[in-house]
Design an enzyme around this catalytic site. Structure first.
Site, PDB file in Angstrom:
ATOM      1  N   GLY A 159      51.756   2.522  10.159  1.00  0.00           N
ATOM      2  CA  GLY A 159      51.406   2.305   8.725  1.00  0.00           C
ATOM      3  C   GLY A 159      51.690   3.853   7.980  1.00  0.00           C
ATOM      4  N   ASP A 160      51.275   4.072   6.865  1.00  0.00           N
ATOM      5  CA  ASP A 160      51.516   5.228   6.137  1.00  0.00           C
ATOM      6  C   ASP A 160      50.111   5.777   5.668  1.00  0.00           C
ATOM      7  OD1 ASP A 160      52.043   7.509   4.846  1.00  0.00           O
ATOM      8  OD2 ASP A 160      53.842   6.899   3.685  1.00  0.00           O
TER       9      ASP A 160
ATOM     10  N   ASP B 235      48.972   5.685  12.343  1.00  0.00           N
ATOM     11  CA  ASP B 235      50.228   6.827  12.052  1.00  0.00           C
ATOM     12  C   ASP B 235      51.545   6.046  11.668  1.00  0.00           C
ATOM     13  OD1 ASP B 235      51.438   9.332  11.870  1.00  0.00           O
ATOM     14  OD2 ASP B 235      50.127  10.053  13.527  1.00  0.00           O
TER      15      ASP B 235
ATOM     16  N   ASP C 265      34.443  49.038  43.570  1.00  0.00           N
ATOM     17  CA  ASP C 265      33.959  48.506  44.541  1.00  0.00           C
ATOM     18  C   ASP C 265      32.706  47.599  44.523  1.00  0.00           C
ATOM     19  OD1 ASP C 265      32.434  49.148  47.662  1.00  0.00           O
ATOM     20  OD2 ASP C 265      34.611  48.516  47.698  1.00  0.00           O
TER      21      ASP C 265
HETATM   22  O1  LIG Z   1      31.272  36.192  43.863  1.00  0.00           O
HETATM   23  C1  LIG Z   1      32.297  37.136  44.145  1.00  0.00           C
HETATM   24  N1  LIG Z   1      31.951  38.277  44.719  1.00  0.00           N
HETATM   25  C2  LIG Z   1      32.974  39.155  45.352  1.00  0.00           C
HETATM   26  C3  LIG Z   1      34.357  38.878  44.966  1.00  0.00           C
HETATM   27  C4  LIG Z   1      35.646  39.962  45.258  1.00  0.00           C
HETATM   28  O2  LIG Z   1      35.164  40.515  46.508  1.00  0.00           O
HETATM   29  C5  LIG Z   1      35.879  41.648  46.452  1.00  0.00           C
HETATM   30  C6  LIG Z   1      35.290  42.701  46.825  1.00  0.00           C
HETATM   31  O3  LIG Z   1      35.880  43.519  47.610  1.00  0.00           O
HETATM   32  P1  LIG Z   1      36.180  45.238  47.343  1.00  0.00           P
HETATM   33  O4  LIG Z   1      35.441  45.622  46.150  1.00  0.00           O
HETATM   34  O5  LIG Z   1      36.385  45.761  48.542  1.00  0.00           O
HETATM   35  O6  LIG Z   1      37.678  44.819  46.551  1.00  0.00           O
HETATM   36  P2  LIG Z   1      38.937  44.382  47.138  1.00  0.00           P
HETATM   37  O7  LIG Z   1      39.123  42.904  47.101  1.00  0.00           O
HETATM   38  O8  LIG Z   1      39.087  44.522  48.564  1.00  0.00           O
HETATM   39  O9  LIG Z   1      40.062  45.184  46.107  1.00  0.00           O
HETATM   40  P3  LIG Z   1      40.278  46.672  45.935  1.00  0.00           P
HETATM   41  O10 LIG Z   1      42.071  46.750  46.352  1.00  0.00           O
HETATM   42  O11 LIG Z   1      39.794  46.922  44.852  1.00  0.00           O
HETATM   43  O12 LIG Z   1      39.419  47.276  47.266  1.00  0.00           O
HETATM   44  C7  LIG Z   1      36.522  41.712  45.070  1.00  0.00           C
HETATM   45  O13 LIG Z   1      37.893  41.244  45.008  1.00  0.00           O
HETATM   46  C8  LIG Z   1      35.750  40.644  44.110  1.00  0.00           C
HETATM   47  O14 LIG Z   1      36.805  40.428  43.075  1.00  0.00           O
HETATM   48  C9  LIG Z   1      34.567  37.600  44.204  1.00  0.00           C
HETATM   49  O15 LIG Z   1      35.776  37.139  43.907  1.00  0.00           O
HETATM   50  N2  LIG Z   1      33.606  36.775  43.830  1.00  0.00           N
END
Ligand SMILES: O=c1[nH]cc([C@@H]2O[C@H](COP(=O)(O)OP(=O)(O)OP(=O)(O)O)[C@@H](O)[C@H]2O)c(=O)[nH]1
Length: 614
Positions: free
Chosen positions: A500-501, A474, A88
């Site tokens: 050429g070769d 070539d 996350d």
């Molecule tokens: O610079 C960037 N910052 C963040 C991201 C992308 O943002 C999302 C963050 O969301 P989360 O962690 O909730 O993930 P989800 O996309 O919802 O997928 P889940 O199924 O794992 O919950 C994440 O996708 C980052 O990659 C970015 O791309 N650039």
């Protein structure tokens, strides 16, 4: 850096990524991890105020995402995967936690809060090890987080809305994607860039190393170090052997208490750390990989041949049935092919749909700017055929690669010539910038690219050096077909095609001779013959620029044995790769001086020498 052993820790396990984030999928598949994707259904609505820190919130959310998937899969299959990874990503600024914006106004609020300031990006990661005991799911969770600091420039209202209207902010934590347009908003980054993108790969590898390192029992004899098993220099403490015996239970302390140790599927319990394991030779995983590595190549080449990547180009995920219909193949067969492509990191698979990874979009789509589709067809055609009869070539002392073309043009049909030229064109376009800029060539005003084929490098050279005129020299049959290739941004009156070769007859006059024929990097005697001719033809003070495919740096350091890239080694004619010292000796022996060698683009050796006075 020796990377594979870390990711290999998960090789024999069923790994699931509990995330719908395409960025996470790409980061992990680019790192060589094989996994299935099962997006989590956990609703990200934990009570933020109840967490002591933003990072604690991110870690807990990651853990809940992974546990939800482990539980659901266990219920559905009555067997959970071995490992579930959840993550996350959040942005923390001034006591606020920013997640993905819910609408444009929300994105506006987030981005204007970030404008001109520093903020932290936290990605919490949970690695859930599962096992089933008496039909019950047992889990152990290892969790961590990584912090990266990002500073935004001051954003004008106009810029802010233009960015929001691009649509990019909507599925990204904090409302920006640093890897794309959002990168333009960023003044600096301190820490792991990939952590901002959504997954802290470096930290993850370190955690894997820590988790799968089993400490030696007190008094146990020292472990045997097998020469074939590289030490892990960055991801410390990874001292077990490759193959089956490396699937040890995670170390104590690495996982939360409260469940059985996970083990690899289909393996018996590992013996205790009492020295018994040390007396066994490692299972030859590397050897087995070498033995059937051709299958992966054939899958890639076949997917190219069937235009799978073209069908998926610029489209949302397609099902196997959609793809099968478009390529005129069976649904079952197509699904198997697509699944293996996903395992190999060439495709992304989510919710039963397939789409191209960035690598596939860049290099496997046939009309991509940096397409290697032509190279794939050439490898799948004449080169595959030649390797099928390798035994005969060895017995007869022939080169391993079919003398593809200019060497034996009279034997080639126009289609075969074109096939070779397409391969050469793709490789040249891919590497031209690196070859052209490896040294400062601005003192030269005329160059001759021997075996210059479609002129892709010649066009790059004139683009880089405004005073330079380049002759592409070539065989006549090659020059005749070269006009059909789009070699540069447009036709340049400073690029001249001369038939050429290169291996006999007079060479066109030039200040600088260029030899860079990556697609048919031939045996030594061919190269030496060409170099001798250049040396004889050119005046004192003229330059020679030579580019060849090179093994990875670490292999070079290990004596150029190219232990882990046999494909690269035999891209030529089965000769060992040359190191900088060998180039120096080779060119000096042919009358060149001031020889400098450098690596370019991780894949090339580029050498520049000057013809000494006779
Ligand atoms: O610079 C960037 N910052 C963040 C991201 C992308 O943002 C999302 C963050 O969301 P989360 O962690 O909730 O993930 P989800 O996309 O919802 O997928 P889940 O199924 O794992 O919950 C994440 O996708 C980052 O990659 C970015 O791309 N650039």
């Amino acid at each position: 850096m020796l990377l594979c052993p870390v990711i290999r820790k998960l090789q024999h396990r069923r790994v699931v990524l509990a995330s719908s984030s395409p960025r996470r999928q790409e980061i992990l598949s680019n790192a060589g991890l094989r996994f299935e994707v099962v997006p989590s259904r956990f609703k990200e609505k934990l009570h933020k105020a109840s967490f002591a820190t933003p990072q604690a919130y991110a870690v807990e959310t990651a853990k809940q995402k992974a546990l939800e998937v482990a539980g659901r899969m266990h219920q559905k299959d009555l067997r959970a995967p071995d490992v579930v990874i959840g993550a996350d990503t959040i942005v923390a600024v001034g006591g606020l936690i920013l997640e993905k914006p819910v609408d444009k106004q929300d994105a506006y609020r987030m981005l204007s809060r970030l404008s001109g300031t520093e903020h932290s990006v936290f990605t919490g990661v949970a690695v859930v090890h599962c096992c089933t005991k008496d039909g019950q799911l047992d889990t152990r969770v290892s969790e961590f987080y990584e912090e990266t600091t990002v500073k935004f420039s001051e954003l004008s209202e106009e810029l802010l809305w233009e960015y929001i209207d691009s649509g990019e902010p909507m599925d990204k934590a904090g409302g920006y994607g640093i890897q794309a347009l959002g990168g333009m908003l960023v003044e600096y980054v301190r820490g792991d860039f990939l952590n901002v993108v959504g997954f802290p790969l470096n930290r993850f590898c370190k955690e894997l190393a820590r988790l799968y390192h089993a400490p030696r029992a007190p008094g146990a004899p020292p472990r045997i170090h097998y020469d074939s098993i590289p030490a892990v220099d960055t991801f410390e403490d990874l001292n077990d052997a490759e193959g089956g015996v490396s699937d040890q239970a995670p170390a104590n302390g690495g996982l939360e208490a409260g469940g059985a140790q996970p083990r690899a599927p289909h393996t018996r319990d590992a013996p205790d750390l009492n020295g018994v394991r040390d007396s066994q030779p490692p299972l030859p995983a590397g050897l087995l990989g070498l033995m059937d590595g051709f299958k992966a190549s054939k899958v890639l080449l076949t997917a190219c041949k069937l235009n799978v990547f073209d069908v998926l180009k610029d489209r949302g995920p397609l099902t196997a049935a959609d793809v099968a219909r478009e390529i005129g193949a069976s649904v079952d067969g197509t699904e198997r092919l697509l699944d293996v492509c996903a395992d190999l990191g060439l495709l992304q698979k989510a919710d039963g749909g397939y789409s191209n990874t960035e690598t596939a979009s860049l290099h496997l789509v046939s009309d991509a700017e940096q397409s290697l589709h032509g190279l794939a067809a050439y490898l799948d055609g004449p080169v595959w055929g030649a390797f099928t009869h390798l035994g005969r070539a060895v017995r007869e002392g022939a080169t391993w690669i079919p003398e593809p073309l200019p060497q034996a043009p009279h034997k080639q049909s126009t289609e075969a010539t074109l096939q070779f030229m397409r391969a050469s064109h793709g490789l040249s376009k891919l590497t031209a910038h690196h070859v052209a800029t490896a040294f400062d060539l601005s003192p030269f005003t005329s160059a001759c690219h021997l075996e210059g084929c479609t002129g892709a490098l010649a066009h790059k050279l004139v683009q880089e050096y405004p005073r330079l005129q380049v002759t592409v020299f070539d065989l006549p049959e090659v020059i005749e077909l070269a006009g059909g290739f789009q070699a540069g941004a447009g036709p340049s009156e400073r690029v001249h095609f001369v038939p050429g070769d290169p291996s006999s007859g007079r060479l066109p006059p030039a200040d600088l001779y260029v030899l860079c024929s990556l697609a048919h990097d031939g045996p030594d005697h061919r190269l030496h013959g060409l170099l001798r001719r250049v040396s004889r033809s050119c005046r004192a003070g003229a330059g020679l620029l030579l580019a060849e495919l090179a093994p990875a740096e670490e292999e070079e350091e290990a004596g150029g044995a190219a232990r882990r890239s046999p494909g690269l080694r035999i891209l030529g004619a089965g000769r060992p790769p040359r190191g900088p010292g060998q180039y120096r000796r080779l060119l000096q022996g042919l009358g060149f001086q001031d020889v400098q060698a450098t690596r370019a683009g991780d894949l090339l050796h580029v050498v520049l020498g000057t013809r000494a006075p006779p």
